[in-house]
Design an enzyme around this catalytic site. Sequence first.
Site, mmCIF file in Angstrom:
data_model
loop_
_atom_site.group_PDB
_atom_site.id
_atom_site.type_symbol
_atom_site.label_atom_id
_atom_site.label_comp_id
_atom_site.label_asym_id
_atom_site.label_seq_id
_atom_site.Cartn_x
_atom_site.Cartn_y
_atom_site.Cartn_z
ATOM 1 N N LEU A 107 20.635 20.481 -14.588
ATOM 2 C CA LEU A 107 19.262 20.221 -15.009
ATOM 3 C C LEU A 107 18.488 21.526 -15.142
ATOM 4 C CD1 LEU A 107 18.347 17.189 -12.717
ATOM 5 C CD2 LEU A 107 18.851 17.128 -15.151
ATOM 6 N N LYS B 200 19.722 19.979 -5.663
ATOM 7 C CA LYS B 200 19.515 21.412 -5.711
ATOM 8 C C LYS B 200 20.521 22.062 -4.779
ATOM 9 C CE LYS B 200 15.444 22.883 -6.273
ATOM 10 N NZ LYS B 200 14.616 23.861 -6.982
ATOM 11 N N ASP C 100 4.545 29.201 -5.064
ATOM 12 C CA ASP C 100 5.198 29.372 -6.353
ATOM 13 C C ASP C 100 4.698 28.323 -7.342
ATOM 14 O OD1 ASP C 100 6.736 30.700 -8.148
ATOM 15 O OD2 ASP C 100 8.663 29.939 -7.426
#
Length: 936
Positions: free
Chosen positions: A583, A605, A749
Amino acid sequence: MRVNEMFKHFHLATFLLVVYALLIVVHSQGQTGFISLDCGLPENSGGFTEESTQLDYISDAPYINGGESNGISAQYNVNLQRWATTVRSFPDGTRNCYTITTKKGTKYLIRAVFMYGNYDGKNSTPTFELHLGPNFWDTVQIIDSPSSVVKEIIHFPLQNYVRVCLVNTGSGTPFISALELRPLKNTTYIAPSGISLGLIARMDVGSNLTTLVRYPYDAFDRIWARYISDEWMDLTTSLTVDPQDHTDFQPPNVVMQNAAMPVNKSGPFRLELNSGDTSIGYYLYMHFAELQQLKANESRIFNINVNGKHMYGPVIPSYLSSMTTYSTTPITGSLNYTFTLDKFENSTLPPIVNAIEIYNLVGVSQLETDQDDVDAMTNIKAAYGVKRNWDGDPCVPIKYLWAGLNCTNDGSDAPRITSLDLSSSGLTGEINTNISRLSMLVSLDLSNNSLTGTVPNFLSQLTNVKVLKLGNNKLTGSVPAELIQKSNDGLLSLSVEGNQDLCASTSLCKKKKKSNVVVPVVASVGGLFAFLLVAGAVFILVKTKKKHVSGNEESDDQEFGTKKRKFTYAEVKGITNNFTRVLGKGGFGTVYHGVVSDGTQVAVKVLSRPPVQASHQQSRDEESRTQEQVEQQNKQFESEARIHYSYLCTQNYWFIQIYERKKTRVELQVKLLMTVYHGNLTSLVGYFKEGTNMGLIYEYMANGDLALHLSGRQANVLSWEKRLEIAIDAAQGLEYLHHGCKPPIIHRDVKTPNILLNENFRAKLADFGLSRFFAADNATHVSTRFIAGTPGYLDPDITNNSWLNEKSDVYSFGVVILQIITSRPAITKTNDDEIAHISNWVQSMVANGDVKGIIDPRLQGDFDINSVWKAVEIAMACLSPTAARRPNMSQVVIELRECLASELTRRNNSRMTTDSTDSFEDLPLNTTTGFSPLAR
Ligand SMILES: *[C@@H]1O[C@H](CO)[C@@H](O)[C@H](O)[C@H]1NC(C)=O
Ligand SMILES: *[C@@H]1O[C@H](CO)[C@@H](O)[C@H](O)[C@H]1NC(C)=O
Ligand SMILES: *[C@@H]1O[C@H](CO)[C@@H](O)[C@H](O)[C@H]1NC(C)=O
Ligand SMILES: *[C@@H]1O[C@H](CO)[C@@H](O)[C@H](O)[C@H]1NC(C)=O
Ligand SMILES: *[C@@H]1O[C@H](CO)[C@@H](O)[C@H](O)[C@H]1NC(C)=O
Ligand SMILES: *[C@@H]1O[C@H](CO)[C@@H](O)[C@H](O)[C@H]1NC(C)=O
């Protein structure tokens, strides 16, 4: 004749003899809606059809919790109908109740039959009470072994069930032989609200039958008994009365074929009723049909009088056609009543009557407890297997209030449960969700049990709760912050002590709060490096104790209760189909598409050990880390560190430990008590950790990230309205991290690739703090040498260490807003090969007066200019070089909502015009001819 004498006669032996069986054709109407319970019939023996009545009986077991099955003594078991041969007795508990589901809005005849038959061998006849829900119905007094007592009531249930309760009054063990419910027409036997009709007598007068008449001769299974008197003489016909059943009452033909008239043809027909209590009210129903073909000179005409006073009349019965007369108000006020049918002077024939029913008034005005509360309590009782005598209505009558409950009971509204005490009740399992339905609960005590699982958040939604006792259980997780808040605000008395694994229980949570743990507390000595993998924010660094760490590992899955959070690497391989679909890639590894066992799509992840695959980064907003940075990271891993990382958010509590102990080897110790749930934050589904293979599994966001949609690589252009919605969503996520968590979580972030969009283009923030490295040169000084973040989004005001507080996120968010307006990257290279920041570009455009030039041209002017301008202003405020001048996220959210409001106003105005066109086009066209009538 006196009714009471006759009534006594009624429940003697004849009842159990075979019911009237004539060889006449009966058009049976079926037993639709009939409920016939043979009490004490073992559940596994199946049902049966009673031969003489053709009624289908079933076991009562599914309708009651307690009681014992007994067979009557053999001595009395002679020629009985089968249902009479067993009883259910209730040696335990004061009150035992049948709960029978009924059809809402239907009136029922409810019949309870009691035949003792010396079932217990004690030859001692009990007396006990019969209740209908919370209301007293009647006293059941057993006279002898062979007699049966029948209690009947005509009742209109307000709820979708009927409760019939047997109440032990200390005069013997209650028992019951049969319980029958028959639906009636709602136009018959009408009583005022709060009143039901208890049967006194149902007389088939003038009959020569020695047996009872009931179903199938009576479509409603009323039981008619023969009544005789020396003062009466019979009049009968063999012709059918009422071949068409034209009245709603439908008295059976066999009953109507016989009538009685006074022996003294010039005197009245008399019936006496001894009440004994002036306050008891009665309803009298009389059924008439002329059985004699009257000659021209004959007439039968009479009045109905009570104690000499006119009640109804004149009555002129029709030939072979039944009519029913009844009092519309209760007859009351006397000790004795004499009902007479008094013939008119000029009537040639004496009065007749074919059948009579007498009922008394039974008050049922005590409302039953609120049905939702009852349902909740029923489920709670079942879920915990509560052994108490919890039967019948939980709240009423007060005398039988369920132990451990307290209720409102003001008489006018249905009682509500206000207090539930289940302490020291041996409860196991989780805190039952049905408790959340007890919305009027003020006090809840579940202490001193063995409850497991977490403290559910719904407890904080029970707004009336003032006292909550959860102490001395085996609860885990954390106490929802809202409960703690309420408790701190003095709105709730909360006790959770004695739950070993409950996050800190309140005392600890409170302690943390008091000690005011703000921002990273670097508590460890020596060069500690923290490698923070998970949800950003604030943590406490503590020197590692190796054995402690390994000791925690096993308990991981237990902490998560039943919901699986920890996955094996093999499972992750399966979930991702061996890491087939990528992805995206980021500084921390690769994100794969996956599907977990229940079919939910996820994003996996995979965290990779440095050197990271930084060089493969694809997102144009993400910049490769320099070789220097990678080296720096590697250096960090040389130290041994363990991070205790914890924060408290208003919804849930997330406690994560990460530690790294060997050179170049990272071990992740995730102790996850609960994930953070917020509609605008991507939620964690689970994690995996096997040696160096580790990572986090997130919910899958179908529409990718915002960067992609602003890039122009997507065919669809996000409208201004959509963009504002996305901005608000992301801002809310950030607001939650900043203001909903203590200490605040700094994302660090914030950028368009970290704003993910679901299938409905609603936005959620991702990666909050995930890809951050923190470096601490020593315990007291936080290094600024290595600063995480993405160029273009980085707060320039690092002099104040502002990158460690919320305002650096606000700066980054300002950049995001400008990108949403312009669809331009955060930094671009100018012609002179200089790097230009989006904020500089916007400022110069505005300075040059090219206001519209900054807006994404793909929007083609479809926006409210004021709305855009306001957004620019918000962004510029966020981008203020001085951190202190920037708004906080709550302010940003409010301002953005105003932008959206002004855009929506414009849209709605333009839509109104559009709508009228639409409806014009929607006019039905004559499609069969192929031409629109509007076409010429
Ligand atoms: C009786 O029931 C019918 C339908 O079953 C309903 O239409 C009618 O309103 C009811 N009448 C009364 C008095 O409740
Ligand atoms: C009852 O009356 C009917 C009709 O008069 C008659 O045929 C029948 O024999 C009578 N039965 C008894 C038991 O008297
Ligand atoms: C019959 O009733 C009438 C009217 O009540 C009464 O006058 C008469 O005495 C009664 N006859 C007998 C035999 O009781
Ligand atoms: C009512 O009837 C009872 C029994 O028949 C009798 O003893 C009593 O006197 C009567 N009372 C009145 C007020 O008529
Ligand atoms: C009988 O008398 C009543 C009044 O007492 C009267 O209304 C009625 O018409 C009379 N009927 C006949 C058949 O004479
Ligand atoms: C139940 O509530 C009432 C009214 O609030 C109170 O007076 C009573 O003491 C309570 N009973 C119990 C057993 O808690």
